[in-house]
Design a protein around this motif. Structure first.
Motif, PDB file in Angstrom:
ATOM      1  N   VAL A   1     -56.017 -30.286   3.201  1.00  0.00           N
ATOM      2  CA  VAL A   1     -56.374 -31.484   3.975  1.00  0.00           C
ATOM      3  C   VAL A   1     -55.130 -32.380   4.052  1.00  0.00           C
ATOM      4  CG1 VAL A   1     -57.840 -33.540   4.105  1.00  0.00           C
ATOM      5  CG2 VAL A   1     -58.766 -31.408   3.156  1.00  0.00           C
ATOM      6  N   ILE A   2     -54.713 -32.703   5.265  1.00  0.00           N
ATOM      7  CA  ILE A   2     -53.592 -33.629   5.450  1.00  0.00           C
ATOM      8  C   ILE A   2     -54.192 -35.030   5.542  1.00  0.00           C
ATOM      9  CG2 ILE A   2     -51.699 -34.330   6.984  1.00  0.00           C
ATOM     10  CD1 ILE A   2     -51.753 -31.285   7.898  1.00  0.00           C
ATOM     11  N   ALA A   3     -53.904 -35.861   4.553  1.00  0.00           N
ATOM     12  CA  ALA A   3     -54.462 -37.230   4.502  1.00  0.00           C
ATOM     13  C   ALA A   3     -53.357 -38.169   4.018  1.00  0.00           C
ATOM     14  CB  ALA A   3     -55.673 -37.269   3.569  1.00  0.00           C
ATOM     15  N   MET A   4     -52.228 -38.103   4.706  1.00  0.00           N
ATOM     16  CA  MET A   4     -51.062 -38.869   4.254  1.00  0.00           C
ATOM     17  C   MET A   4     -50.883 -40.155   5.057  1.00  0.00           C
ATOM     18  SD  MET A   4     -48.418 -35.754   3.346  1.00  0.00           S
ATOM     19  CE  MET A   4     -48.059 -35.307   5.025  1.00  0.00           C
ATOM     20  N   GLY A   5     -51.970 -40.674   5.621  1.00  0.00           N
ATOM     21  CA  GLY A   5     -51.864 -41.914   6.396  1.00  0.00           C
ATOM     22  C   GLY A   5     -50.844 -41.732   7.510  1.00  0.00           C
ATOM     23  N   PRO A   6     -50.019 -42.769   7.780  1.00  0.00           N
ATOM     24  CA  PRO A   6     -49.026 -42.615   8.854  1.00  0.00           C
ATOM     25  C   PRO A   6     -48.025 -41.505   8.579  1.00  0.00           C
ATOM     26  CG  PRO A   6     -48.806 -44.764   7.741  1.00  0.00           C
ATOM     27  CD  PRO A   6     -50.029 -44.115   7.193  1.00  0.00           C
ATOM     28  N   TRP A   7     -47.816 -41.166   7.293  1.00  0.00           N
ATOM     29  CA  TRP A   7     -46.872 -40.102   6.931  1.00  0.00           C
ATOM     30  C   TRP A   7     -47.427 -38.719   7.279  1.00  0.00           C
ATOM     31  CZ3 TRP A   7     -47.695 -44.480   3.991  1.00  0.00           C
ATOM     32  CH2 TRP A   7     -46.612 -45.362   3.926  1.00  0.00           C
ATOM     33  N   SER A   8     -48.658 -38.650   7.759  1.00  0.00           N
ATOM     34  CA  SER A   8     -49.203 -37.372   8.263  1.00  0.00           C
ATOM     35  C   SER A   8     -48.342 -36.877   9.420  1.00  0.00           C
ATOM     36  CB  SER A   8     -50.656 -37.545   8.725  1.00  0.00           C
ATOM     37  OG  SER A   8     -51.445 -38.029   7.668  1.00  0.00           O
ATOM     38  N   LEU A   9     -47.640 -37.812  10.049  1.00  0.00           N
ATOM     39  CA  LEU A   9     -46.688 -37.482  11.112  1.00  0.00           C
ATOM     40  C   LEU A   9     -45.718 -36.390  10.660  1.00  0.00           C
ATOM     41  CD1 LEU A   9     -45.267 -38.477  13.797  1.00  0.00           C
ATOM     42  CD2 LEU A   9     -44.049 -40.109  12.361  1.00  0.00           C
ATOM     43  N   LEU A  10     -45.322 -36.410   9.366  1.00  0.00           N
ATOM     44  CA  LEU A  10     -44.376 -35.418   8.853  1.00  0.00           C
ATOM     45  C   LEU A  10     -44.952 -34.013   8.943  1.00  0.00           C
ATOM     46  CD1 LEU A  10     -43.160 -37.305   5.643  1.00  0.00           C
ATOM     47  CD2 LEU A  10     -42.055 -37.226   7.884  1.00  0.00           C
ATOM     48  N   ALA A  11     -46.286 -33.918   8.876  1.00  0.00           N
ATOM     49  CA  ALA A  11     -46.934 -32.599   8.916  1.00  0.00           C
ATOM     50  C   ALA A  11     -46.856 -31.966  10.300  1.00  0.00           C
ATOM     51  CB  ALA A  11     -48.394 -32.724   8.461  1.00  0.00           C
TER      52      ALA A  11
ATOM     53  N   LEU B   1     -49.778 -31.090  15.662  1.00  0.00           N
ATOM     54  CA  LEU B   1     -50.582 -32.311  15.498  1.00  0.00           C
ATOM     55  C   LEU B   1     -50.318 -33.283  16.635  1.00  0.00           C
ATOM     56  CD1 LEU B   1     -50.164 -33.308  11.747  1.00  0.00           C
ATOM     57  CD2 LEU B   1     -52.159 -32.284  12.846  1.00  0.00           C
ATOM     58  N   PRO B   2     -51.334 -34.041  17.040  1.00  0.00           N
ATOM     59  CA  PRO B   2     -51.083 -35.134  17.996  1.00  0.00           C
ATOM     60  C   PRO B   2     -50.238 -36.221  17.342  1.00  0.00           C
ATOM     61  CG  PRO B   2     -53.446 -34.678  17.744  1.00  0.00           C
ATOM     62  CD  PRO B   2     -52.746 -33.941  16.654  1.00  0.00           C
ATOM     63  N   ALA B   3     -49.694 -37.117  18.171  1.00  0.00           N
ATOM     64  CA  ALA B   3     -48.835 -38.194  17.655  1.00  0.00           C
ATOM     65  C   ALA B   3     -49.629 -39.122  16.724  1.00  0.00           C
ATOM     66  CB  ALA B   3     -48.272 -38.999  18.810  1.00  0.00           C
ATOM     67  N   ILE B   4     -48.967 -39.544  15.667  1.00  0.00           N
ATOM     68  CA  ILE B   4     -49.548 -40.509  14.699  1.00  0.00           C
ATOM     69  C   ILE B   4     -48.475 -41.569  14.453  1.00  0.00           C
ATOM     70  CG2 ILE B   4     -50.402 -40.804  12.324  1.00  0.00           C
ATOM     71  CD1 ILE B   4     -50.875 -37.617  12.548  1.00  0.00           C
ATOM     72  N   ASN B   5     -48.851 -42.819  14.452  1.00  0.00           N
ATOM     73  CA  ASN B   5     -47.858 -43.835  14.100  1.00  0.00           C
ATOM     74  C   ASN B   5     -48.453 -44.826  13.107  1.00  0.00           C
ATOM     75  OD1 ASN B   5     -49.225 -45.881  15.650  1.00  0.00           O
ATOM     76  ND2 ASN B   5     -48.356 -44.946  17.482  1.00  0.00           N
ATOM     77  N   GLY B   6     -47.684 -45.854  12.788  1.00  0.00           N
ATOM     78  CA  GLY B   6     -48.155 -46.835  11.809  1.00  0.00           C
ATOM     79  C   GLY B   6     -47.950 -48.242  12.336  1.00  0.00           C
ATOM     80  N   GLN B   7     -48.932 -49.117  12.142  1.00  0.00           N
ATOM     81  CA  GLN B   7     -48.751 -50.508  12.557  1.00  0.00           C
ATOM     82  C   GLN B   7     -48.674 -51.398  11.321  1.00  0.00           C
ATOM     83  OE1 GLN B   7     -51.760 -52.678  14.812  1.00  0.00           O
ATOM     84  NE2 GLN B   7     -50.114 -53.685  15.939  1.00  0.00           N
ATOM     85  N   LEU B   8     -47.645 -52.209  11.329  1.00  0.00           N
ATOM     86  CA  LEU B   8     -47.367 -53.069  10.175  1.00  0.00           C
ATOM     87  C   LEU B   8     -48.343 -54.234  10.067  1.00  0.00           C
ATOM     88  CD1 LEU B   8     -45.197 -53.867   7.945  1.00  0.00           C
ATOM     89  CD2 LEU B   8     -44.212 -55.322   9.708  1.00  0.00           C
ATOM     90  N   GLY B   9     -48.747 -54.525   8.864  1.00  0.00           N
ATOM     91  CA  GLY B   9     -49.498 -55.755   8.592  1.00  0.00           C
ATOM     92  C   GLY B   9     -48.941 -56.373   7.319  1.00  0.00           C
ATOM     93  N   SER B  10     -48.773 -57.688   7.314  1.00  0.00           N
ATOM     94  CA  SER B  10     -48.298 -58.355   6.098  1.00  0.00           C
ATOM     95  C   SER B  10     -49.416 -59.229   5.553  1.00  0.00           C
ATOM     96  CB  SER B  10     -47.072 -59.214   6.408  1.00  0.00           C
ATOM     97  OG  SER B  10     -46.005 -58.366   6.753  1.00  0.00           O
ATOM     98  N   SER B  11     -49.424 -59.401   4.255  1.00  0.00           N
ATOM     99  CA  SER B  11     -50.508 -60.187   3.650  1.00  0.00           C
ATOM    100  C   SER B  11     -50.005 -60.914   2.411  1.00  0.00           C
ATOM    101  CB  SER B  11     -51.685 -59.272   3.269  1.00  0.00           C
ATOM    102  OG  SER B  11     -51.249 -58.281   2.360  1.00  0.00           O
ATOM    103  N   ILE B  12     -50.752 -61.946   2.055  1.00  0.00           N
ATOM    104  CA  ILE B  12     -50.479 -62.681   0.814  1.00  0.00           C
ATOM    105  C   ILE B  12     -51.795 -62.770   0.046  1.00  0.00           C
ATOM    106  CG2 ILE B  12     -49.794 -64.906  -0.176  1.00  0.00           C
ATOM    107  CD1 ILE B  12     -47.988 -65.366   2.203  1.00  0.00           C
ATOM    108  N   VAL B  13     -51.728 -62.569  -1.262  1.00  0.00           N
ATOM    109  CA  VAL B  13     -52.915 -62.741  -2.103  1.00  0.00           C
ATOM    110  C   VAL B  13     -52.731 -64.018  -2.923  1.00  0.00           C
ATOM    111  CG1 VAL B  13     -54.424 -61.713  -3.843  1.00  0.00           C
ATOM    112  CG2 VAL B  13     -53.190 -60.231  -2.244  1.00  0.00           C
TER     113      VAL B  13
END
Ligand SMILES: Cc1cc2nc3c(=O)[nH]c(=O)nc-3n(C[C@H](O)[C@H](O)[C@H](O)COP(=O)(O)OP(=O)(O)OC[C@H]3O[C@@H](n4cnc5c(N)ncnc54)[C@H](O)[C@@H]3O)c2cc1C
Length: 366
Positions: free
Chosen positions: A179-189, A195-207
């Motif tokens: 099972v490939i479940a590497m989040g945006p890094w699934s792109l490497l697979a 595989l279809p294109a996979i990308n990552g969208q940045l989000g920043s947060s503060i706790v």
């Protein structure tokens, strides 16, 4: 049946847990640690019916129900709690609505709540790092194994049709299914299988450490930042912390998940907008600065199912803004597909990876 799951985020953890319940022999290979990426740094907000009218609806509803069930089933505490949700905005300095009484006791004047968009029956929250870790630990308690290592390839039999194992550097972990479940890094697979294109969208947060003064109200606000409207989300958690995040674009991410550092511009925007929302969001109350990438596909729907033309290879990624919500039902359905050959509850057809052209075909066509 031995299943090797590549990636120990919330999707890998939930898939491992449900596979173990089917008696699967499961190995999770994770490059950093469980919940190292978005699964540890997300808001953890859950909504039962905000995907109504979209292909995600059944997955979200089933997952919302599983989130309510899992604390008892696994016996852990990851801050699951139902909460109310509101939409609103931060009024400009010359807006007369700034003078209205504060909408909630812990908010500053000028934060206007327009509409209640979720109730304690329809919206909830978990602490995503604690949730992912607890589900992973529940899988380990049922016999799964977690190995820290970087998956670098897939081994197949001589005619290339059947999977034999996963390459982790120079060693191979044998597998009947992967099972490939590497989040945006699934792109490497995409170097190993189509595989279809996979990308990552940045989000920043503060706790923020906000103690017990903050009520269980999630806020979805618009605030002006130098002439641009910024969507900002505020999630008070059961552990006395409050998570604030903003979505600001940027799609390039480092190849090593451990190299994702808090992104300075987005973090500053979150801090400056937060300070307008509540006197509790003071610099001395900051306990974490975070950035992470949510996995996305071209059509905005996840990829869940068999990778076409590669027997024994499955993928589960691209969950975008709803990965924490949709992880349990994804894990449950994928485990059924792998072990029984078909799903029993949620229909995975809308998420079939075959619906999108593989990346190499798209590149050749250009
Ligand atoms: C700012 C922000 C807020 C969010 N808020 C919410 C929310 O409130 N509610 C919600 O439902 N969702 C939310 N999300 C979305 C959610 O976080 C993601 O959809 C979800 O975490 C994706 O999980 P994943 O397991 O697919 O990927 P990830 O969490 O990225 O996990 C992938 C794992 O794979 C590992 N890995 C990578 N490469 C390799 C390799 N070669 N070998 C082995 N392992 C590898 C990584 O180290 C990582 O641990 C938010 C996302 C962001 C960015």
């Amino acid at each position: 049946m031995r299943v090797v799951i590549c990636g120990g985020g919330v999707i890998g953890a939930c898939t491992a847990y449900f596979l173990c319940r089917h008696g699967g022999d499961v190995v999770v290979v994770e490059r950093v640690e469980a919940a190292a990426a978005a699964s540890g740094k997300a808001g953890g907000f859950l909504a039962r019916d905000w995907c109504a009218g979209t292909p995600l609806d059944a997955l979200a509803r089933r997952s919302f129900a599983l989130h309510a069930q899992l604390p008892e089933e696994i016996g852990g505490d990851w801050g699951y709690r139902p909460m109310t949700a509101h939409s609103g905005f931060v009024a400009a300095d010359d807006d007369p609505r700034r003078d209205a009484p504060t909408a909630l006791g812990w908010l500053s004047k000028g934060v206007v709540l327009e509409q209640r968009i979720g109730t304690k029956e329809t919206t909830a929250i978990v602490h995503p790092y604690k949730f992912t870790s607890a589900v992973m630990n529940a899988a380990l308690a049922q016999g799964a194994e977690l190995r820290v290592g970087c998956v670098t390839g897939i081994r197949r039999d001589a005619d290339g049709t059947t999977v034999k194992g996963v390459e982790v550097g120079k060693s191979v972990i044998e597998a009947d299914a992967i099972v490939i479940a590497m989040g945006p890094w699934s792109l490497l697979a995409a170097q190993w299988v189509n595989l279809p294109a996979i990308n990552g969208q940045l989000g920043s947060s503060i706790v923020y450490d906000t103690g017990t003064e903050v009520s269980a109200d999630a806020l979805f606000l618009e605030s002006d930042f130098h002439g641009t409207s910024v969507p900002i989300e505020v999630f008070p958690r059961a552990d006395g912390t409050t998570y604030v995040t903003a979505v600001l674009g940027n799609t390039s991410f480092p190849t090593d998940p451990a190299a994702v550092d808090p992104e300075p511009y987005g973090s500053k925007v979150v801090q400056m907008v937060s300070e307008r929302l509540s006197p509790l969001f003071r610099p001395e109350n900051i306990i974490a600065w975070q950035s992470c990438f949510r996995p996305r596909t071209e059509d905005g729907l996840p990829l869940i199912g068999r990778v076409p033309n590669h027997g024994g290879v499955y993928i589960a990624t691209g969950h975008d803004v709803w990965g924490i919500l949709n992880a349990p039902a994804t894990g449950e359905a994928l485990a059924q597909l792998i072990v029984m050959g078909a799903t029993r509850g949620v229909d995975l057809t809308p998420f079939d990876p075959a619906r999108l052209s593989p990346m190499d075909a798209v590149l050749q066509a250009r």
